[in-house]
Write a protein that holds these residues in place. Structure first.
Motif, mmCIF file in Angstrom:
data_model
loop_
_atom_site.group_PDB
_atom_site.id
_atom_site.type_symbol
_atom_site.label_atom_id
_atom_site.label_comp_id
_atom_site.label_asym_id
_atom_site.label_seq_id
_atom_site.Cartn_x
_atom_site.Cartn_y
_atom_site.Cartn_z
ATOM 1 N N SER A 142 0.807 -1.219 0.000
ATOM 2 C CA SER A 142 0.000 0.000 0.000
ATOM 3 C C SER A 142 0.839 1.269 0.000
ATOM 4 N N ASN A 143 2.114 1.160 0.319
ATOM 5 C CA ASN A 143 2.972 2.344 0.297
ATOM 6 C C ASN A 143 3.750 2.453 -1.012
ATOM 7 N N THR A 144 3.417 1.605 -1.998
ATOM 8 C CA THR A 144 4.125 1.552 -3.278
ATOM 9 C C THR A 144 3.295 2.194 -4.371
ATOM 10 N N ALA A 145 3.970 2.922 -5.270
ATOM 11 C CA ALA A 145 3.328 3.479 -6.463
ATOM 12 C C ALA A 145 4.221 3.211 -7.665
ATOM 13 N N LEU A 146 3.598 2.906 -8.797
ATOM 14 C CA LEU A 146 4.303 2.742 -10.059
ATOM 15 C C LEU A 146 4.255 4.066 -10.798
ATOM 16 N N LEU A 147 5.418 4.620 -11.100
ATOM 17 C CA LEU A 147 5.501 5.846 -11.888
ATOM 18 C C LEU A 147 5.828 5.476 -13.330
ATOM 19 N N VAL A 148 4.921 5.774 -14.226
ATOM 20 C CA VAL A 148 5.083 5.515 -15.655
ATOM 21 C C VAL A 148 5.327 6.881 -16.288
ATOM 22 N N MET A 149 6.562 7.091 -16.756
ATOM 23 C CA MET A 149 7.011 8.453 -17.062
ATOM 24 C C MET A 149 7.309 8.678 -18.546
ATOM 25 N N ASP A 150 6.759 9.762 -19.054
ATOM 26 C CA ASP A 150 6.999 10.254 -20.418
ATOM 27 C C ASP A 150 6.602 9.247 -21.488
ATOM 28 N N ILE A 151 5.548 8.506 -21.243
ATOM 29 C CA ILE A 151 5.052 7.568 -22.247
ATOM 30 C C ILE A 151 4.031 8.319 -23.113
ATOM 31 N N GLN A 152 4.548 9.338 -23.764
ATOM 32 C CA GLN A 152 3.752 10.197 -24.631
ATOM 33 C C GLN A 152 4.046 9.839 -26.082
ATOM 34 N N LYS A 153 3.057 10.012 -26.932
ATOM 35 C CA LYS A 153 3.185 9.598 -28.332
ATOM 36 C C LYS A 153 4.466 10.114 -28.988
ATOM 37 N N GLY A 154 4.793 11.375 -28.803
ATOM 38 C CA GLY A 154 5.959 11.964 -29.449
ATOM 39 C C GLY A 154 7.289 11.509 -28.878
ATOM 40 N N LEU A 159 2.672 12.186 -3.642
ATOM 41 C CA LEU A 159 3.285 11.028 -2.983
ATOM 42 C C LEU A 159 3.147 11.110 -1.471
ATOM 43 N N ARG A 160 3.433 12.273 -0.908
ATOM 44 C CA ARG A 160 3.342 12.433 0.552
ATOM 45 C C ARG A 160 1.903 12.279 1.023
ATOM 46 N N ALA A 161 0.961 12.892 0.286
ATOM 47 C CA ALA A 161 -0.451 12.800 0.670
ATOM 48 C C ALA A 161 -0.943 11.352 0.615
ATOM 49 N N LEU A 208 15.432 12.211 -1.651
ATOM 50 C CA LEU A 208 14.250 12.474 -0.828
ATOM 51 C C LEU A 208 13.879 11.273 0.042
ATOM 52 N N ASP A 209 14.750 10.244 0.059
ATOM 53 C CA ASP A 209 14.611 9.071 0.917
ATOM 54 C C ASP A 209 13.488 8.110 0.538
ATOM 55 N N TYR A 210 13.109 8.086 -0.728
ATOM 56 C CA TYR A 210 12.168 7.073 -1.181
ATOM 57 C C TYR A 210 12.918 5.763 -1.396
ATOM 58 N N ARG A 211 12.256 4.659 -1.125
ATOM 59 C CA ARG A 211 12.772 3.337 -1.518
ATOM 60 C C ARG A 211 12.456 3.199 -3.002
ATOM 61 N N LEU A 212 13.394 2.667 -3.778
ATOM 62 C CA LEU A 212 13.242 2.678 -5.229
ATOM 63 C C LEU A 212 13.432 1.311 -5.856
ATOM 64 N N THR A 213 12.634 1.065 -6.873
ATOM 65 C CA THR A 213 12.795 -0.074 -7.767
ATOM 66 C C THR A 213 12.753 0.478 -9.177
ATOM 67 N N VAL A 214 13.688 0.052 -10.008
ATOM 68 C CA VAL A 214 13.694 0.433 -11.416
ATOM 69 C C VAL A 214 13.412 -0.819 -12.233
ATOM 70 N N LEU A 215 12.419 -0.729 -13.099
ATOM 71 C CA LEU A 215 12.116 -1.831 -14.010
ATOM 72 C C LEU A 215 12.999 -1.641 -15.242
ATOM 73 N N ALA A 216 14.115 -2.369 -15.285
ATOM 74 C CA ALA A 216 15.129 -2.142 -16.320
ATOM 75 C C ALA A 216 14.553 -2.227 -17.726
ATOM 76 N N ASP A 217 13.749 -3.245 -17.995
ATOM 77 C CA ASP A 217 13.173 -3.371 -19.334
ATOM 78 C C ASP A 217 11.828 -2.651 -19.448
ATOM 79 N N SER A 248 6.546 20.105 -10.823
ATOM 80 C CA SER A 248 5.306 19.331 -10.706
ATOM 81 C C SER A 248 4.871 19.237 -9.245
ATOM 82 N N ASP A 249 3.694 18.658 -9.046
ATOM 83 C CA ASP A 249 3.204 18.431 -7.689
ATOM 84 C C ASP A 249 3.372 16.967 -7.273
ATOM 85 N N LEU A 250 4.330 16.260 -7.902
ATOM 86 C CA LEU A 250 4.533 14.845 -7.607
ATOM 87 C C LEU A 250 4.804 14.592 -6.135
#
Length: 183
Positions: free
Chosen positions: A2-14, A110-112, A139-148, A104-106
């Motif tokens: 419940s404390n995890t979020a997936l950030l999907v970034m810059d997946i814009q058409k261009g 995240l904090r909220a 900012l002390d977030y725990r991080l996972t990077v999905l390499a592929d 941004s207000d990211l």
């Protein structure tokens, strides 16, 4: 999770159109679907500007040189790719620079939401993923990077970042391994 979020970034058409790998979007869609099925919020991060780009200084090498109308509400290439389209209940964060945090207000979202673990995916590995990973670690977030779940026009840069740089601040895994772990 419940404390995890997936950030999907810059997946814009261009932006996604610059990635040659035909299996990239289907693989990323698997990660998004796995997150949704596991109750992990998916946050979509996009780069966006007002008409006329008042946020982009002429001296900014990347954003000051954008063509008129690029990444504005009128630009169809600024839209999130339909294969990864957000659901109505999913947050879309608009950033003004490379990092998902910049302009941004990211962090407020995240904090909220009480998120302390971020799972990162997006285009480009050497752009938004690198900048966001570094800032989130500070900012002390725990991080996972999905390499592929990340992609870059320069495959060697992608390899160096995912194999040598990111592991210093994040767990690095594959979409397949991550989806098994959350499923």
């Amino acid at each position: 999770m419940s404390n995890t979020a997936l950030l999907v970034m810059d997946i814009q058409k261009g932006i996604v159109g610059r990635i040659a790998a035909p299996d990239y979007l289907p693989r990323l869609a698997q990660a998004v679907e796995a997150a949704r099925n596991a109750g992990i919020p998916v946050l979509h991060v996009v780069v966006g500007f007002r008409s006329g780009h008042p946020e982009a200084a002429d001296g900014n090498k990347m954003f000051g040189a954008l063509p008129e109308g690029a990444f504005t509400p009128e630009d169809p290439d600024a839209a999130i790719h339909p294969d990864i389209a957000p659901r109505l209940d999913e947050v879309v964060i608009t950033k003004k620079r490379v990092s998902a945090f910049a302009g941004s207000d990211l962090e407020m979202v995240l904090r909220a939401g009480g998120f302390t673990h971020l799972v990162l995916a997006g285009v480009a590995t050497s752009g938004v993923v690198l900048s966001t990973c570094r800032q989130a670690a500070d900012l002390d977030y725990r991080l996972t990077v999905l390499a592929d779940g990340c992609a870059d026009a320069d495959e060697e840069v992608h390899r160096v970042l995912t194999e040598k740089v990111f592991p210093r601040q994040a767990e690095v895994t594959s979409v397949e391994e991550w989806t098994k772990a959350v499923g």
